[in-house]
Design an enzyme around this catalytic site. Structure first.
Site, PDB file in Angstrom:
ATOM      1  N   GLU A 230       0.835  -1.161  -0.068  1.00 32.70           N
ATOM      2  CA  GLU A 230      -0.063  -0.044   0.069  1.00 32.70           C
ATOM      3  C   GLU A 230       0.942   1.196  -0.062  1.00 32.70           C
ATOM      4  OE1 GLU A 230      -3.163  -0.307  -0.454  1.00 32.70           O
ATOM      5  OE2 GLU A 230      -3.691  -2.163   0.341  1.00 32.70           O
ATOM      6  N   GLU A 433      -6.469  -5.141   0.812  1.00 27.64           N
ATOM      7  CA  GLU A 433      -6.527  -5.314   2.147  1.00 27.64           C
ATOM      8  C   GLU A 433      -7.958  -5.230   2.383  1.00 27.64           C
ATOM      9  OE1 GLU A 433      -3.272  -2.583   3.660  1.00 27.64           O
ATOM     10  OE2 GLU A 433      -2.689  -4.184   4.663  1.00 27.64           O
TER      11      GLU A 433
END
Ligand code: NAP
Ligand code: MG
Length: 455
Positions: A230, A433
């Site tokens: 991320e 996620e």
């Protein structure tokens, strides 16, 4: 040898505590303990693993205020945000506590026998967390990783280790074996880098800068190690002329200044249709000036300080020499304060329009029509988040499909909802996620064929 690192309150600049800082040998020892703990943890009956995660969630719930106060002190988060963040850890644990008992494989029709698949845990998972959202980002990694039967080593950012350390203690209190979930404070170049090179670590979840993310991905190739990344963002907030301009203007400041702009999902590029450009900036100005930047421990605070002196200097470098439309107010004196700032981009080449500032700085540019809006929104290497405002349903659908970004919201600024997938397109990341699918990224599929044999 284990040394210590000072922890600083960014609202005052004062050191208020220190934590251990692990070296290479201590990191290796922790990874080896995690590897040793793996066979017993994966063998815990699914219902019992679920119960332990629910107990962990309940303990986090009982400590929401304590965890939130730690985050206000350590990261300068507003108390309102920090309570939400601790609550998010609880919710994500509860959500994935439902997973062990539902982690089903398939039975696939084949000739000559039966074929079944298993979602096997990977082993030790290394989670590397940045300083901007220390609690939620940790939880998005450790909750599904533990639920799937992995053991976890978690490295918090050196600047913000306190809540992670406390969460590690609460896990032990909940009955999760000490070596199943270990928090390892220390430098990224030592502890985090060792997750990349240690063969017992089978997957890395990294959140942070694009540069470090790329180096982790490159390093992981050596052992074909799984990665979830991320990384940064430069998300667009696109306001069409037919939108509810009052609502769009009232909500725009929080979409970029929340957490002092230190949010990978910050809508830091504002695209406004040229026919309503002046009107919209007129509505935006009072909303920015009214944004409350103050002691983050106050219930009324909407924004606190930046994380560090160095980061404040970096944010300021984007404002120097740029066209400032207007700014809000920030406290003066000690601490790393910076006022909400709105900059007018001269073109899409401006540095503040292209680069992730990671501070309370909003860049504005007008666009002509839908096609122009999509072109400008996609003119970036990033693709994490974004918003669009329109009353035209067809346009909302067309633009939603055309903008290259992982999490988009229409007539709102929502990015992160634990029920739904979160992650980036292009150089904003790899993998997702949260939501129903994240669990599987902490497993590998094993296919087993069992021959029926001759009669
Ligand atoms: P960073 O250097 O990427 O740090 C993120 C995490 O990675 C920290 O825990 C860090 O540890 C660790 N780390 C650093 N170097 C490492 C390495 N070589 N190997 C393994 N782990 C390593 O990010 P930053 O310096 O804190 O922030 C810089 C910029 O990154 C920000 O200004 C922002 O643009 C971006 N950023 C994005 C996000 C996001 O949510 N996407 C979050 C934070 C930052 P230590 O901090 O302890 O060294
Ligand atoms: Mg760094």
């Amino acid at each position: 040898m284990t040394t210590t690192t000072d922890v600083i309150d960014p609202a005052t600049g004062a050191v208020f505590t220190s934590v251990p800082s692990l070296d290479l040998a201590a990191t290796d020892a922790a990874v080896e303990r995690a590897a040793k703990a793996f066979p017993a943890w994966r063998a815990v009956a699914p219902g019992d693993r679920a119960r332990l995660l629910r107990r962990f969630a309940a303990l986090v719930d009982q400590h929401v205020d304590e965890l939130a106060e730690l985050e206000v002190r350590n990261a300068g988060h507003t108390i309102g945000n920090a309570r939400w963040e601790a609550g998010n850890v609880r919710d994500v644990l509860d959500y994935y506590a439902g997973a062990p008992e539902r982690l089903t494989g398939r039975q696939i029709p084949v000739p000559g026998g039966i074929d079944v698949t298993f979602h096997e845990p990977l082993g030790v998972v290394g989670i590397i967390v940045p300083w901007n959202f220390p609690m939620p980002i940790a939880g998005w990694g450790f909750a599904p990783a533990l639920a799937a039967g992995n053991t976890v080593v978690l490295k918090p950012a050196e600047l913000t280790p306190l809540t992670a350390i406390r969460l590690g203690e609460l896990a032990v209190e909940a009955g999760i074996p000490r070596d199943v979930f270990q928090v390892l404070p220390g430098p990224g170049r030592v502890v985090g880098q060792r997750f990349v090179t240690h063969p017992a670590v089978r997957k890395i979840c990294f959140t942070g800068s694009t540069g470090v993310g790329k180096s982790i991905m490159a390093g992981a190739a050596d052992q074909v190690k799984r990665v979830t990344l991320e990384l940064g963002g430069k998300s667009a907030n696109i306001v069409f002329a037919d939108a509810d301009l009052e609502r769009a203007a009232a909500s725009a400041p929080a979409s970029v200044f929340d957490n002092a702009g230190q949010d990978c999902c910050a809508r830091s590029r504002l695209l406004v249709q040229e026919s309503v450009y002046d009107k919209f900036l007129g509505l935006l100005e009072p909303a920015v000036k009214g944004f409350r930047v103050e002691d983050p421990a106050l219930a009324t605070a909407e924004m606190g300080p930046l994380i560090s002196a160095g980061h404040r200097a970096s944010v300021a470098s984007y404002v120097e020499g740029s066209d400032v439309a207007f700014t809000g107010r920030a406290p003066e004196g000690d601490g790393w304060w910076f006022p909400p700032t709105v900059l007018l981009a001269r073109s899409a080449d401006d540095r503040h329009w292209r680069e992730e500032v990671f501070g309370p700085v909003l860049s504005v540019l007008p666009f002509r029509d839908e096609e122009d809006a999509v072109r400008l929104a996609n003119d970036t290497e990033y693709g994490l988040s974004g918003s669009l405002w329109t009353r035209d349903l067809g346009r909302a659908l067309r633009v939603s499909r055309a903008v290259e970004t992982g999490a988009l919201s229409v007539n709102s600024h929502s990015s992160v909802r634990y029920w739904t997938p979160f992650g980036g397109m292009k150089q904003s990341g790899l993998g997702r996620e949260l939501g129903p699918d994240a669990l599987l990224s902490f497993t590998d599929v094993k296919n087993v064929f069992m021959a029926m044999g001759d009669q």
